[in-house]
Motif scaffolding. Structure first.
Motif, mmCIF file in Angstrom:
data_model
loop_
_atom_site.group_PDB
_atom_site.id
_atom_site.type_symbol
_atom_site.label_atom_id
_atom_site.label_comp_id
_atom_site.label_asym_id
_atom_site.label_seq_id
_atom_site.Cartn_x
_atom_site.Cartn_y
_atom_site.Cartn_z
ATOM 1 N N LEU A 156 -29.391 41.218 -37.271
ATOM 2 C CA LEU A 156 -29.664 39.774 -37.047
ATOM 3 C C LEU A 156 -28.565 38.654 -36.352
ATOM 4 O O LEU A 156 -28.895 37.724 -35.576
ATOM 5 N N ASN A 157 -27.610 38.919 -36.614
ATOM 6 C CA ASN A 157 -26.497 38.073 -35.990
ATOM 7 C C ASN A 157 -26.582 38.253 -34.629
ATOM 8 O O ASN A 157 -26.287 37.314 -33.844
ATOM 9 N N GLU A 158 -26.638 39.369 -34.056
ATOM 10 C CA GLU A 158 -26.591 39.641 -32.644
ATOM 11 C C GLU A 158 -27.885 39.481 -32.131
ATOM 12 O O GLU A 158 -27.836 38.573 -31.126
ATOM 13 N N ARG A 159 -28.942 39.597 -32.686
ATOM 14 C CA ARG A 159 -29.942 38.861 -32.300
ATOM 15 C C ARG A 159 -30.079 37.478 -32.196
ATOM 16 O O ARG A 159 -30.734 36.703 -31.377
ATOM 17 N N GLY A 160 -29.630 36.825 -33.327
ATOM 18 C CA GLY A 160 -29.572 35.279 -33.476
ATOM 19 C C GLY A 160 -28.668 34.527 -32.209
ATOM 20 O O GLY A 160 -29.199 33.588 -31.593
ATOM 21 N N ARG A 161 -27.493 35.555 -31.778
ATOM 22 C CA ARG A 161 -26.789 34.778 -30.610
ATOM 23 C C ARG A 161 -27.641 35.112 -29.442
ATOM 24 O O ARG A 161 -27.648 34.082 -28.473
ATOM 25 N N GLY A 162 -28.434 36.017 -29.211
ATOM 26 C CA GLY A 162 -29.090 36.135 -28.140
ATOM 27 C C GLY A 162 -30.268 35.178 -27.856
ATOM 28 O O GLY A 162 -30.523 34.541 -27.012
ATOM 29 N N LYS B 255 -18.374 37.247 -43.872
ATOM 30 C CA LYS B 255 -18.443 36.442 -42.407
ATOM 31 C C LYS B 255 -19.801 36.687 -41.997
ATOM 32 O O LYS B 255 -20.231 36.055 -41.217
ATOM 33 N N GLY B 256 -20.215 37.851 -42.068
ATOM 34 C CA GLY B 256 -21.862 38.199 -41.521
ATOM 35 C C GLY B 256 -22.863 37.083 -42.041
ATOM 36 O O GLY B 256 -23.643 36.610 -41.410
ATOM 37 N N TYR B 257 -22.653 36.939 -43.319
ATOM 38 C CA TYR B 257 -23.641 36.007 -44.208
ATOM 39 C C TYR B 257 -23.339 34.596 -43.492
ATOM 40 O O TYR B 257 -24.357 33.761 -43.245
ATOM 41 N N LEU B 258 -22.243 34.192 -43.267
ATOM 42 C CA LEU B 258 -21.949 32.658 -43.071
ATOM 43 C C LEU B 258 -22.279 32.737 -41.350
ATOM 44 O O LEU B 258 -22.831 31.881 -41.184
ATOM 45 N N ASP C 221 -38.212 34.300 -39.329
ATOM 46 C CA ASP C 221 -39.062 35.082 -40.706
ATOM 47 C C ASP C 221 -37.960 36.101 -41.251
ATOM 48 O O ASP C 221 -37.879 36.438 -42.364
ATOM 49 N N HIS C 222 -37.249 36.639 -40.272
ATOM 50 C CA HIS C 222 -36.531 37.944 -40.678
ATOM 51 C C HIS C 222 -35.141 37.363 -41.464
ATOM 52 O O HIS C 222 -34.637 37.799 -42.476
ATOM 53 N N VAL C 223 -34.513 35.861 -41.037
ATOM 54 C CA VAL C 223 -33.712 35.237 -41.617
ATOM 55 C C VAL C 223 -34.121 34.853 -43.134
ATOM 56 O O VAL C 223 -33.452 35.093 -44.010
ATOM 57 N N TYR C 224 -35.486 34.262 -43.213
ATOM 58 C CA TYR C 224 -36.193 33.796 -44.624
ATOM 59 C C TYR C 224 -35.953 35.256 -45.442
ATOM 60 O O TYR C 224 -35.510 35.103 -46.606
ATOM 61 N N GLU C 225 -36.362 36.356 -44.869
ATOM 62 C CA GLU C 225 -36.388 37.366 -45.685
ATOM 63 C C GLU C 225 -35.125 37.868 -46.414
ATOM 64 O O GLU C 225 -35.015 38.171 -47.408
ATOM 65 N N LYS D 280 -30.558 47.527 -47.208
ATOM 66 C CA LYS D 280 -29.639 47.628 -46.006
ATOM 67 C C LYS D 280 -29.164 46.415 -45.356
ATOM 68 O O LYS D 280 -29.304 45.993 -44.337
ATOM 69 N N LEU D 281 -28.519 45.618 -46.363
ATOM 70 C CA LEU D 281 -28.091 44.159 -46.227
ATOM 71 C C LEU D 281 -26.893 44.273 -45.050
ATOM 72 O O LEU D 281 -26.982 43.436 -44.258
ATOM 73 N N ALA D 282 -26.051 45.094 -44.816
ATOM 74 C CA ALA D 282 -25.277 45.418 -43.810
ATOM 75 C C ALA D 282 -25.797 45.451 -42.573
ATOM 76 O O ALA D 282 -25.295 44.833 -41.480
ATOM 77 N N GLU D 283 -26.701 46.338 -42.617
ATOM 78 C CA GLU D 283 -27.513 46.751 -40.992
ATOM 79 C C GLU D 283 -28.025 45.687 -40.781
ATOM 80 O O GLU D 283 -28.206 45.176 -39.559
ATOM 81 N N LYS D 284 -28.840 44.684 -41.639
ATOM 82 C CA LYS D 284 -29.714 43.682 -41.262
ATOM 83 C C LYS D 284 -28.894 42.666 -40.883
ATOM 84 O O LYS D 284 -29.032 41.833 -39.869
ATOM 85 N N LEU D 285 -27.646 42.375 -41.448
ATOM 86 C CA LEU D 285 -26.718 41.217 -41.184
ATOM 87 C C LEU D 285 -26.261 41.605 -39.741
ATOM 88 O O LEU D 285 -26.208 40.531 -38.982
ATOM 89 N N THR D 286 -25.817 42.709 -39.316
ATOM 90 C CA THR D 286 -25.270 42.904 -38.193
ATOM 91 C C THR D 286 -26.337 42.915 -36.885
ATOM 92 O O THR D 286 -26.172 41.914 -35.893
#
Length: 1126
Positions: free
Chosen positions: A18-24, A129-132, A103-107, A10-16
């Motif tokens: 985690l990016n939102e979570r990371g901004r928060g 874009k999600g990865y960068l 932890d989630h980013v490492y994984e 689920k790479l796409a879901e996790k990127l979406t």
């Protein structure tokens, strides 16, 4: 890796997510840092002196904190442990969020590396874009965490307080402490962490070379390419603008710079390859600072040099950094200045064409979003560098007085898109159904290999697009292609791994076709998100100082005033900078946005109102030239022209005729009025741009700010026109102030044609304030000024005999003497001035003037009653005795002259009030003739049998319109309020009766006064004793109305006593006391003429009319001497 395994990752879901979570999390850490660095918001115990020793101990022992063996050092912490846990729990939870996010980013990064994913911004845009974004968000978070100076103390305090409260250590504390220690020097730790990910990061970054190179071009190349231009061959006007990767065209330059600089910062090993070096150097030459979040930024070259300087084998790269820093400092400001200049012209042309032909918005939509992105990048670059660059050889490098136009054009394009959303939807619905679906279908059919599952997904895309119909747009049905775009994102992730059944790297046509589809679907269902992505400037909420400096420069540039509204409109963006994970910062953001918006609009209104007041002052000066007092010089010159020419006298200034200011030989010669009108027109365009807009849920109306400022400043300007000086008692004539007020009102009314302003409401509010003694700010108004002046200057001079009332002139006149008043009384009290006064202060102001006048009358009556009480026994005898007994009693009276003097003052006050009421009546009749008629009729129907309360109510209504009444209601109210305490109504009534007796028997004393001579030219006496008639009549009517007694009876009694006293005056042997007997006898006629209760027949019954006729003949025969000038 097998396909089912890729689905499970689920790479796409996790990127979406985690990016939102990371901004928060990034916002929460930012809020933590700002909260703890501000003494006003930081937890109170962090600055408590009692806690200093404990804080030092915690910082020294961190992370090894033994609470049980350190009680002597942690006593204050133990005392406030509950409060500390409650206050620091949100901060501690923020650190836990950082740890969990790490932890989630490492994984996820390890999973992506293990999958050997392929990244190309042109083909799998969303995945790349999600990865960068994830990499940069994580790096920014770590760098920001290292800037939080209180991080150790917060964790240590919470850990100690938690263990003291719960008896056990917080479970996550060891890992949190280890994380904080690891990131003490983040530039050493981050390259170690990202070493294994260098290949993936460099692959993703290298795909940016083409779009980044296009965005880094200078303005001259953009001109040669005719970037953003719609002007071309006629056949190309309707051709849709497309490219291989639509999203790359409006991808932000700032975002790409951040990706490249921070990406290579944590992956320095990638700089060994020439392509990476070239891309990295190009990014370093563009900016001096790169944003981490909001207003937190890093000095790019300094940080990069520090990192590479600590690594072996990177000496050449350090030299590259220094060379790039010098290049950026020398050339970057000029490069961006040229871009801003180009964009102002290009976007202005684009907006004008689209406004004229909105149908072009369909095929040329991409150009609009490209223009928005370019404008946003330039504004962001300027504000970022203006905030952080503290030292510069040329301060103009990071300021732009014309930035307002760029902001305005950006807002104009956004409004254009919102206004024509229906058009965009209709066009792109057909485009998706009739072009994109067909292209995608051909691409799918031409695939050499297409597994069943991928084929089903791609076919579903085609089916969804082909099923669109025009009916959906007509029926206002909402589109939602979120599921389609998410499926495409998942498919990108599935097909970008190594050994994918359908490798996207070798089937780029699928990615390019889907790029078109994604862009067009977003125009259908998410145009607002697309606007925010390309033109959101919410981060400027945290760059308040640069914005204020830019706004100040805009106001100094006359040609930019029409665009100044862009700054307040910019504040509407600020609501988007909040994040759901940090709701506690909402009040601060709201206050900052509203405060900045308020400051901008207040300043605009200040400039606008100043311009209006300056123009009003010019008009006032012109109107002053037309005043009658200035026409004498013009008439004199006209007469001189008819006589032989004489040399002009020295010292006489040559005054131009009114109207010469409008004559000019050359239109290029501008006057001050021209400049003011131009400035006012520019500001009007700005304030009229939008009727209202919303900032954090608050509706803001720009024109109301101007209205508020104008109301305040007009109020002050009108008062200033009076030119009142309490020390010297100087004031302007009401007619002059009225003329100036007319000039002001005329210009303000014309202002309504320029600004969407309710000028009628504005003028009503301003003039209504002038009718009250104090304005909205508590300052005196024209009502207070003229009330004070007429009481303290005019009537006070009248009481001293320096000013006389002339019934013939219907005005007060000044008596020529050595020490005469500094004003001409006739110029302030004639009929025209009373009309002007009524126009200026209105009925409310006239009521206030009357109340003050009546208060003074009441004060005089109180003093008169005291004199009556002193002579009560004698007055009772005089009232009851026969006429022949009075001469023996009169010498017993004391203060008879004082009584007459006070009664004369009362008469002067009442006479002035009558003149003011007459002016009010004429003005009221002119403005409201349809009301004046019924009021006069109502006053006429009052009879003696009418109930007294009804009579007073009717008279009060009539008096408010200036209609004279038999009984003055204001005087009745004043006398009722001045009743002597401790007196019964009977006693007060007795004193009132005796007061009339006192006045009646004292009248003969006036004959001995040389100043009591009647002046036929003035139709009055030279000492104002003719005012006694009005004082006696109106005072009698009011006094006996208060006591509910018959007025006529008491006036007859007064007339009898006065006639008898004056008839006995003829028996006086001392001729000096008979000097002005004839002049005093005329008072009886004046009293009868003044009163509606007395008639000449009544006077004839007690005083022979032949004596009156002889008195009139005698006073008119005697030379009165030189009459006072008028």
């Amino acid at each position: 890796m097998s396909l089912p395994s890729v689905y499970g990752d689920k790479l796409a879901e996790k990127l979406t997510l985690l990016n939102e979570r990371g901004r928060g999390v990034l916002v929460r850490v930012y809020n933590l840092k700002k909260t703890c660095s501000d003494p006003r918001t930081r937890p109170p115990f962090l600055g408590d002196k009692a806690m200093e020793a404990s804080a030092k101990f915690i910082l020294k022992k961190f992370p090894h904190l033994d609470v049980r063996s350190s009680t002597q050092h942690l006593g204050p912490v133990h005392k406030d442990r509950g409060d500390i846990v409650r206050a620091l729990a949100p901060f501690y939870q923020t650190f836990l969020d950082v740890l969990e996010f790490r932890d989630h980013v490492y994984e996820l990064l390890n999973t992506i590396d293990a999958s050997q994913c392929f990244f190309d911004i042109h083909i799998n845009y969303d995945f790349t874009k999600g990865y960068l974004d994830l990499v940069v968000t994580y790096v920014s978070l770590v760098l920001l965490l290292a800037r939080a100076e209180e991080r150790r103390l917060l964790l240590g305090l919470y850990q100690c307080a938690h263990e003291m409260s719960h008896g056990a250590s917080e479970p996550s504390f060891p890992r949190l402490a280890q994380m904080v220690l690891e990131y003490e020097h983040p530039l050493k730790k981050l390259p170690e962490e990202f070493g294994p990910h260098t290949k993936a990061v460099s692959c993703a970054l290298l795909s940016l070379r083409a779009p980044f190179a296009r965005r880094c071009r200078d303005a001259e190349l953009w001109r040669q390419e005719q970037l953003l231009s719609l002007l071309g061959p006629a056949g190309d006007m309707l051709s849709p603008v497309t490219c291989d990767s639509m999203a790359c065209e409006y991808l932000s330059l700032e975002v790409m710079e951040r990706w490249i600089i921070l990406g290579f910062l944590v992956c320095p090993g990638a700089l060994g390859t020439p392509p990476c070096q070239e891309l990295w150097r190009q990014a370093l030459r563009g900016s001096l600072f790169v944003t981490l979040v909001r207003d937190e930024a890093i000095a790019v070259h300094k940080v990069t040099e520090e990192l590479l300087g600590g690594l072996k084998g990177y000496g050449k790269r350090v030299a590259d950094v220094r060379e790039c820093r010098e290049h950026a400092a020398a050339h970057s400001p000029a490069l961006h200045r040229g871009r801003r200049s180009f964009l102002r012209g290009a976007v202005r042309e684009l907006a004008a064409l689209l406004e004229d032909q909105p149908g072009l918005l369909g095929p040329k939509a991409l150009l609009v979003f490209v223009a928005l992105s370019l404008c946003r990048d330039e504004v962001s670059w300027l504000s970022r560098h203006a905030e952080h660059v503290t030292k510069s050889k040329n301060p103009e490098d990071f300021s732009d007085s014309r930035i307002a136009e760029l902001l305005f054009l950006l807002e104009q394009l956004r409004a254009l898109v919102r206004r024509h959303l229906r058009l965009l939807r209709r066009y792109h619905r057909q485009y998706l159904a009739r072009f994109d679906a067909l292209v995608l279908s051909d691409v799918i059919q031409n695939l050499s290999v297409c597994p069943e599952e991928e084929s089903v997904i791609l076919s579903s895309f085609v089916s969804s697009l082909a099923a669109l119909s025009a009916k959906e747009v007509d029926d206002q049905e909402q589109f939602d292609f979120t599921a389609l775009r998410l499926d495409w994102f998942r498919l990108q992730a599935y097909t970008s791994v190594a050994k994918a059944a359908l490798p996207l790297s070798s089937n780029g046509d699928v990615g390019r076709a889907m790029s078109l589809v994604v862009f067009h679907t977003r125009l259908l269902d998410r145009p607002e998100e697309l606007l925010d992505e390309t033109s959101d400037l919410s981060h400027l909420c945290f760059h308040a100082r640069p914005l204020e400096r830019m706004f100040a420069l805009t106001l100094d540039e006359p040609s930019m005033l029409r665009f100044a509204i862009a700054f307040p409109l910019l504040c509407a963006h600020f609501s988007r900078c909040q994040h759901p994970m940090c709701p506690e910062e909402y009040p601060q953001l709201e206050a900052a946005a509203l405060g900045l918006c308020h400051k901008f609009l207040e300043e605009l209104a200040r400039v606008g109102s100043g311009c209006v007041l300056d123009a009003c002052a010019e008009q006032h000066n012109l109107s002053q030239q037309l005043l009658p007092k200035h026409c004498a010089a013009t008439i004199s010159r006209a007469r001189v022209k008819k006589t032989p020419k004489q040399p002009p006298r020295k010292g006489e200034p040559q005054r131009d005729k009114p109207g010469t200011e409008s004559q000019r030989r050359d239109r290029t010669l501008t006057t001050n009025m021209d400049k003011l009108h131009l400035t006012l027109a520019e500001l009007s365009l700005s304030l009229n741009h939008v009727p209202s807009f919303t900032v954090f849920g608050h509706t803001v109306t720009p024109a109301e700010y101007l209205s508020s400022h104008l109301e305040t400043r007009l109020t002050k300007a009108i008062v200033a026109m009076a030119g009142y000086s309490q020390a010297t008692q100087e004031v302007a004539r009401p007619s002059e102030v009225l003329a100036g007020l007319g000039a002001y009102m005329g210009l303000v009314q014309r202002l309504g044609h320029l600004v969407a302003l309710d000028t009628a409401r504005l003028l009503r509010a301003v003039l209504l304030q002038q009718s009250h003694p104090r304005d909205g700010s508590g300052q005196p108004t024209l009502t207070a000024i003229y009330t004070d002046w007429y009481l303290e200057a005019l009537l006070r001079q009248a009481s001293t005999g320096a000013v006389l009332l002339s019934p013939a002139l219907q005005a007060f006149t000044t008596v020529p003497r050595e020490e005469q008043p500094p004003f001409s009384a006739a110029e302030f009290s004639d009929v025209s001035e009373m009309r002007a006064l009524a126009e200026l202060i209105g009925p409310y102001g006239m009521r206030f003037l009357s109340e003050n006048l009546m208060w003074h009358v009441g004060s005089q009556v109180t003093e008169l009653k005291k004199l009556v009480v002193e002579n009560m026994d004698t007055l009772v005898q005089l009232r009851c005795c026969r006429a022949e007994q009075r001469p023996a009693l009169l010498p017993r009276l004391s203060s008879a002259e004082n009584v007459l003097k006070r009664m004369t003052i009362i008469g002067e006050i009442l006479s002035f009030r009558a003149m003011a009421q007459q002016g009010l009546r004429e003005v009221f009749s002119q403005h409201c003739p349809f009301l004046m008629g019924p009021i006069e009729c109502l006053a006429d129907v009052v009879t003696p049998d009418t109930d007294i309360q009804v009579t007073l109510s009717i008279f009060e209504l009539a008096s408010a319109a200036g209609v004279p009444c038999e009984v003055d209601p204001a005087l009745v109210t004043a006398l009722a309020g001045h009743r002597t305490e401790g007196w019964s109504p009977e006693e007060d009534y007795k004193v009132s009766c005796l007061l009339l007796v006192f006045v009646a028997v004292s009248l003969p004393l006036l004959a001995a006064d040389p100043a009591s001579l009647y002046n036929p030219e003035l139709d009055g006496h030279n000492n104002n004793v003719h005012c006694l008639a009005k004082a006696i009549v109106q005072l009698s009517a009011a006094l006996f109305t208060v006591h509910s007694k018959n007025i006529e009876t008491h006036l007859k009694e007064f007339l009898l006593l006065a006639s008898s006293s004056l008839l006995q005056l003829a028996q006086e042997p001392d001729k000096a006391r008979l000097r002005n007997q004839d002049s005093i006898v005329l008072l009886l006629h004046l009293i009868v003429a003044e009163s509606s209760f007395l008639t000449l027949d009544m006077l004839e019954s007690c005083f022979p009319y032949v004596l009156l006729r002889n008195a009139f003949r005698q006073v008119c025969r005697e030379p009165p001497g030189r009459a006072p000038p008028h």
